[in-house]
Design a protein around this motif. Structure first.
Motif, PDB file in Angstrom:
ATOM      1  N   VAL A 229       0.802  -1.232   0.000  1.00  0.00           N
ATOM      2  CA  VAL A 229       0.000   0.000   0.000  1.00  0.00           C
ATOM      3  C   VAL A 229       0.826   1.270   0.000  1.00  0.00           C
ATOM      4  CG1 VAL A 229      -1.943  -1.138   1.127  1.00  0.00           C
ATOM      5  CG2 VAL A 229      -0.258   0.077   2.538  1.00  0.00           C
ATOM      6  N   ILE A 230       2.174   1.156  -0.045  1.00  0.00           N
ATOM      7  CA  ILE A 230       2.990   2.379   0.017  1.00  0.00           C
ATOM      8  C   ILE A 230       3.659   2.737  -1.302  1.00  0.00           C
ATOM      9  CG2 ILE A 230       3.445   2.103   2.480  1.00  0.00           C
ATOM     10  CD1 ILE A 230       6.265   1.119   1.721  1.00  0.00           C
ATOM     11  N   GLY A 231       3.553   1.886  -2.317  1.00  0.00           N
ATOM     12  CA  GLY A 231       4.303   2.090  -3.551  1.00  0.00           C
ATOM     13  C   GLY A 231       4.119   3.466  -4.168  1.00  0.00           C
ATOM     14  N   GLY A 232       5.228   4.095  -4.521  1.00  0.00           N
ATOM     15  CA  GLY A 232       5.198   5.389  -5.183  1.00  0.00           C
ATOM     16  C   GLY A 232       4.671   6.513  -4.323  1.00  0.00           C
ATOM     17  N   GLY A 233       4.461   6.245  -3.021  1.00  0.00           N
ATOM     18  CA  GLY A 233       3.871   7.242  -2.152  1.00  0.00           C
ATOM     19  C   GLY A 233       2.366   7.352  -2.295  1.00  0.00           C
ATOM     20  N   THR A 234       1.777   6.484  -3.117  1.00  0.00           N
ATOM     21  CA  THR A 234       0.326   6.502  -3.354  1.00  0.00           C
ATOM     22  C   THR A 234      -0.320   5.151  -3.131  1.00  0.00           C
ATOM     23  OG1 THR A 234       0.556   5.942  -5.702  1.00  0.00           O
ATOM     24  CG2 THR A 234       0.629   8.292  -5.111  1.00  0.00           C
ATOM     25  N   GLY A 235       0.463   4.060  -3.268  1.00  0.00           N
ATOM     26  CA  GLY A 235      -0.090   2.711  -3.198  1.00  0.00           C
ATOM     27  C   GLY A 235      -0.612   2.196  -4.513  1.00  0.00           C
ATOM     28  N   ASP A 236      -0.474   2.992  -5.593  1.00  0.00           N
ATOM     29  CA  ASP A 236      -0.995   2.567  -6.898  1.00  0.00           C
ATOM     30  C   ASP A 236      -0.131   1.443  -7.479  1.00  0.00           C
ATOM     31  OD1 ASP A 236      -2.943   4.498  -6.723  1.00  0.00           O
ATOM     32  OD2 ASP A 236      -1.815   5.977  -7.888  1.00  0.00           O
ATOM     33  N   TRP A 237      -0.819   0.491  -8.133  1.00  0.00           N
ATOM     34  CA  TRP A 237      -0.137  -0.587  -8.857  1.00  0.00           C
ATOM     35  C   TRP A 237      -0.312  -0.344 -10.350  1.00  0.00           C
ATOM     36  CZ3 TRP A 237       2.904  -4.499  -7.036  1.00  0.00           C
ATOM     37  CH2 TRP A 237       3.004  -4.567  -5.635  1.00  0.00           C
ATOM     38  N   ASN A 238       0.815  -0.266 -11.063  1.00  0.00           N
ATOM     39  CA  ASN A 238       0.799   0.135 -12.458  1.00  0.00           C
ATOM     40  C   ASN A 238       1.253  -0.982 -13.387  1.00  0.00           C
ATOM     41  OD1 ASN A 238      -0.007   2.864 -11.912  1.00  0.00           O
ATOM     42  ND2 ASN A 238       2.056   3.232 -11.157  1.00  0.00           N
ATOM     43  N   VAL A 239       0.894  -0.828 -14.650  1.00  0.00           N
ATOM     44  CA  VAL A 239       1.201  -1.813 -15.680  1.00  0.00           C
ATOM     45  C   VAL A 239       2.499  -1.419 -16.382  1.00  0.00           C
ATOM     46  CG1 VAL A 239       0.398  -2.830 -17.843  1.00  0.00           C
ATOM     47  CG2 VAL A 239      -1.239  -2.332 -16.018  1.00  0.00           C
ATOM     48  N   PRO A 240       3.502  -2.321 -16.429  1.00  0.00           N
ATOM     49  CA  PRO A 240       4.738  -2.002 -17.148  1.00  0.00           C
ATOM     50  C   PRO A 240       4.517  -2.057 -18.655  1.00  0.00           C
ATOM     51  CG  PRO A 240       4.832  -4.250 -16.333  1.00  0.00           C
ATOM     52  CD  PRO A 240       3.537  -3.664 -15.815  1.00  0.00           C
ATOM     53  N   VAL A 241       4.768  -0.962 -19.333  1.00  0.00           N
ATOM     54  CA  VAL A 241       4.545  -0.908 -20.781  1.00  0.00           C
ATOM     55  C   VAL A 241       5.556  -1.823 -21.474  1.00  0.00           C
ATOM     56  CG1 VAL A 241       4.532   0.557 -22.823  1.00  0.00           C
ATOM     57  CG2 VAL A 241       3.614   1.422 -20.651  1.00  0.00           C
ATOM     58  N   GLY A 242       5.033  -2.750 -22.279  1.00  0.00           N
ATOM     59  CA  GLY A 242       5.888  -3.729 -22.928  1.00  0.00           C
ATOM     60  C   GLY A 242       6.097  -4.979 -22.111  1.00  0.00           C
ATOM     61  N   GLY A 243       5.482  -5.039 -20.916  1.00  0.00           N
ATOM     62  CA  GLY A 243       5.667  -6.194 -20.052  1.00  0.00           C
ATOM     63  C   GLY A 243       6.855  -6.004 -19.129  1.00  0.00           C
ATOM     64  N   MET A 244       6.963  -6.886 -18.125  1.00  0.00           N
ATOM     65  CA  MET A 244       8.005  -6.738 -17.119  1.00  0.00           C
ATOM     66  C   MET A 244       9.401  -6.848 -17.709  1.00  0.00           C
ATOM     67  SD  MET A 244       8.042  -5.908 -13.985  1.00  0.00           S
ATOM     68  CE  MET A 244       6.600  -6.462 -13.095  1.00  0.00           C
ATOM     69  N   GLY A 245       9.529  -7.604 -18.787  1.00  0.00           N
ATOM     70  CA  GLY A 245      10.837  -7.723 -19.414  1.00  0.00           C
ATOM     71  C   GLY A 245      11.356  -6.410 -19.975  1.00  0.00           C
ATOM     72  N   ALA A 246      10.457  -5.467 -20.261  1.00  0.00           N
ATOM     73  CA  ALA A 246      10.903  -4.162 -20.744  1.00  0.00           C
ATOM     74  C   ALA A 246      11.759  -3.465 -19.694  1.00  0.00           C
ATOM     75  CB  ALA A 246       9.704  -3.295 -21.120  1.00  0.00           C
ATOM     76  N   LEU A 247      11.420  -3.649 -18.411  1.00  0.00           N
ATOM     77  CA  LEU A 247      12.210  -3.050 -17.343  1.00  0.00           C
ATOM     78  C   LEU A 247      13.589  -3.690 -17.254  1.00  0.00           C
ATOM     79  CD1 LEU A 247      12.734  -1.351 -14.829  1.00  0.00           C
ATOM     80  CD2 LEU A 247      11.532  -3.091 -13.491  1.00  0.00           C
ATOM     81  N   THR A 248      13.641  -5.012 -17.208  1.00  0.00           N
ATOM     82  CA  THR A 248      14.945  -5.646 -17.023  1.00  0.00           C
ATOM     83  C   THR A 248      15.815  -5.542 -18.270  1.00  0.00           C
ATOM     84  OG1 THR A 248      13.779  -7.751 -17.376  1.00  0.00           O
ATOM     85  CG2 THR A 248      14.352  -7.171 -15.133  1.00  0.00           C
TER      86      THR A 248
END
Length: 543
Positions: A229-248
């Motif tokens: 509930v603390i993520g980003g200071g808001t608790g929002d859960w977001n969708v990674p554009v391109g999927g999680m592999g885009a981050l790594t």
């Protein structure tokens, strides 16, 4: 990138002795590598698999199907924007248009609770469900409390660990502090909310990958809830554009661009360290070797670290995962029994199944007694409604969609009776979980599944034993073990680490000064955040 099968991972680079060896090329190891290489240190990452990313990867899961699913981890909340900016990552997330939808049958009719974040819609939705506005007022009070926690706690994750009292003062809200840091979470939920379904929606954030009841005196459910509930200071859960592999992929690119060397297909098998220097033995498909460094960062669980050091894992390292992960590809979204709900809204956020407050407790008790839950609780969401880029053009044009199911209360203790038995349990659990979903649909989900190139339904299930085998997660625990409170006495048992040790101040200490944890098993670990990687890098640079 070095040849994965070369005799030495630094061969031909002109630098035989790095300053830092990082064991494990998951997202936290890559964050640490990028920070340290940008600071001018020689960095070598040893990764057992033939690719980087760990549990944060995208894959074409189904044969001949052009859809890249976030195979294991799938949403982003805890990744600080500062890490993305510091490392110059070309990576984006999108907010989901709906928070959650929870179907239920009441008064002989199919209905549900749709939470959008729009006050007028939400107020009306709660009133339709409960017949009064009191539950919505309690919901607002409870989430106002968690929002204040998020605003005050999240910024501390990338700072040196505060003491317990320093964090308490920073929170500045004794009611919130006691509710989350001192008392079993169920007490606060029951004080604020009366409706069983609404209580269950709140409790699920405390049970993601965590096997506990609402009133567990260990407070493991509270620690899990806090991080959700603390993520980003808001608790929002977001969708990674391109999927999680885009981050790594972006992290691996940033680490290489800064000068870090990444050797895939190189499995670390042991670490020897004396506090000043360290030696890591590794093996490839056809050779073995050693590499020395001043520092070793371990992007693996505390249990795996103990194995690498040749030590007996401490009791806290004996983790137990408790989840079912199901990936699906649909030809189309299914119709709902609740005809007032649009499937494109219902599946855009978190779709709760069999997650009423009493249902969650019943499932926990059944699993604790060694039985599969009769009504497995789960939550479902559709990535492609928010980010269709994970689908190939033909799939997107013809209305296909991904669907992710994350099941709760599936502890590792239910498995381990041999490969055949584990396979039967997986199939039984998948069948039961999909049956609970079907109970909320106007048509069976099986009729909506796409088929792969060989005509098989596009559905894949992963249990704790699968995650342990594939990713070496201890007991299949997605956080490497029970999460810790983000202060210097992380388990509230008076075992605060030495504040004079830079590694302890950053929550990454192991007992060996030059061997640090940089994965989810660190204090303030868990989830896709990059925080342990950042903090381990800061500890090294602080020395």
């Amino acid at each position: 990138m070095p040849d994965p099968h070369s005799g030495h991972p630094l061969g031909g680079t002109g630098r035989d002795t790095p300053d830092v060896v990082i064991v494990g090329g998951g997202h936290n190891g890559l964050v640490a590598a990028a920070y340290l290489a940008r600071a001018g240190l020689g960095v070598l990452v040893l990764e057992r698999l033939d690719h980087t990313g760990g549990a944060a990867v995208s894959a074409r899961v189904f044969a001949g199907v052009d859809a890249r699913l976030s195979r294991y981890s799938y949403l982003v909340s805890l990744l600080p924007r500062s890490i993305v900016a510091d490392l110059g990552l070309r990576f984006a997330v999108r907010s989901r248009p709906v928070s959650s939808y929870t179907p239920v049958r009441r008064g002989g009719r199919d209905t549900g609770l749709l939470v959008t974040g729009e006050e007028s819609r939400d107020r009306a939705a709660f009133a339709r469900l409960t017949g009064s506005e009191r539950e919505y007022a309690g919901w607002r009070r409870f989430h106002g409390m968690t929002r204040r926690l998020a605003e005050r706690v999240f910024p501390t994750l990338t700072e040196p660990l505060p003491t317990r009292e320093e964090l308490r003062a920073r929170v500045g809200d004794e009611t919130a502090w006691r509710a989350v840091f001192e008392r079993p979470l169920g007490e606060a939920i029951e004080e604020h909310l009366a409706d069983d379904l609404v209580r269950g929606v709140v409790l699920t954030d405390a049970l993601i990958g965590t096997f506990a009841s609402a009133h567990d005196p260990s407070l493991r459910q509270n620690r899990c809830f806090l991080y959700h509930v603390i993520g980003g200071g808001t608790g929002d859960w977001n969708v990674p554009v391109g999927g999680m592999g885009a981050l790594t992929d972006a992290l691996a690119g940033a680490a290489r661009a800064a000068g870090a060397r990444i050797a895939t297909g190189h499995e670390a098998v042991s670490i020897a360290a004396d506090g000043r220097t360290a030696e890591v033995r590794y093996r490839t498909a056809d050779t073995e070797g050693t590499v020395s460094a001043r520092h070793v960062l371990v992007n693996a669980s505390p249990r795996e670290l103990a194995v690498l050091l040749g030590e007996e894992p401490p009791p806290r390292a004996r983790a137990e995962g408790a989840q079912l992960k199901v990936n699906m590809l649909l030809r189309r979204l299914p119709a709902l029994r609740d005809r007032s709900a649009d499937p494109r809204e219902a599946f855009a956020g978190t779709f709760h199944v069999a997650e009423g407050y009493r249902q969650l407790e019943t499932a926990y008790r059944q699993a604790a007694a060694g039985r599969l839950p009769a009504a497995p609780p789960s939550e479902i969401y559709c990535h492609s409604l928010t980010d269709p880029s994970v689908l190939g053009p033909d799939l997107a044009r013809t209305g296909h969609h991904t669907l992710t199911l994350f099941g709760l209360h599936v502890p590792a203790r239910l498995f381990g009776g041999g490969a055949d038995r584990d396979e039967r349990l997986r199939e039984d659990l998948l069948t039961a979980a999909l049956a609970q979903l079907d109970a909320q649909l106007d048509e069976p989900i099986a009729g909506c599944l796409a088929r792969d190139a060989e005509g098989r339904p596009c559905v894949e299930a992963r249990t704790p034993v699968d995650l342990e085998r594939e990713l070496r997660l201890p007991g299949g625990h997605i956080f490497h073990g029970d999460l810790a409170f983000p202060h210097a006495d992380p388990y509230g048992d008076g075992t605060a680490a030495d504040p004079g040790d830079p590694a302890a101040r950053w929550g990454v200490a192991t007992g060996l000064p030059n061997v640090l944890l940089c994965g989810s098993g660190a204090v303030r670990g868990g989830g896709v955040s990059g925080v342990p990687g950042h903090n381990a890098a800061m500890a090294v640079l602080g020395r």
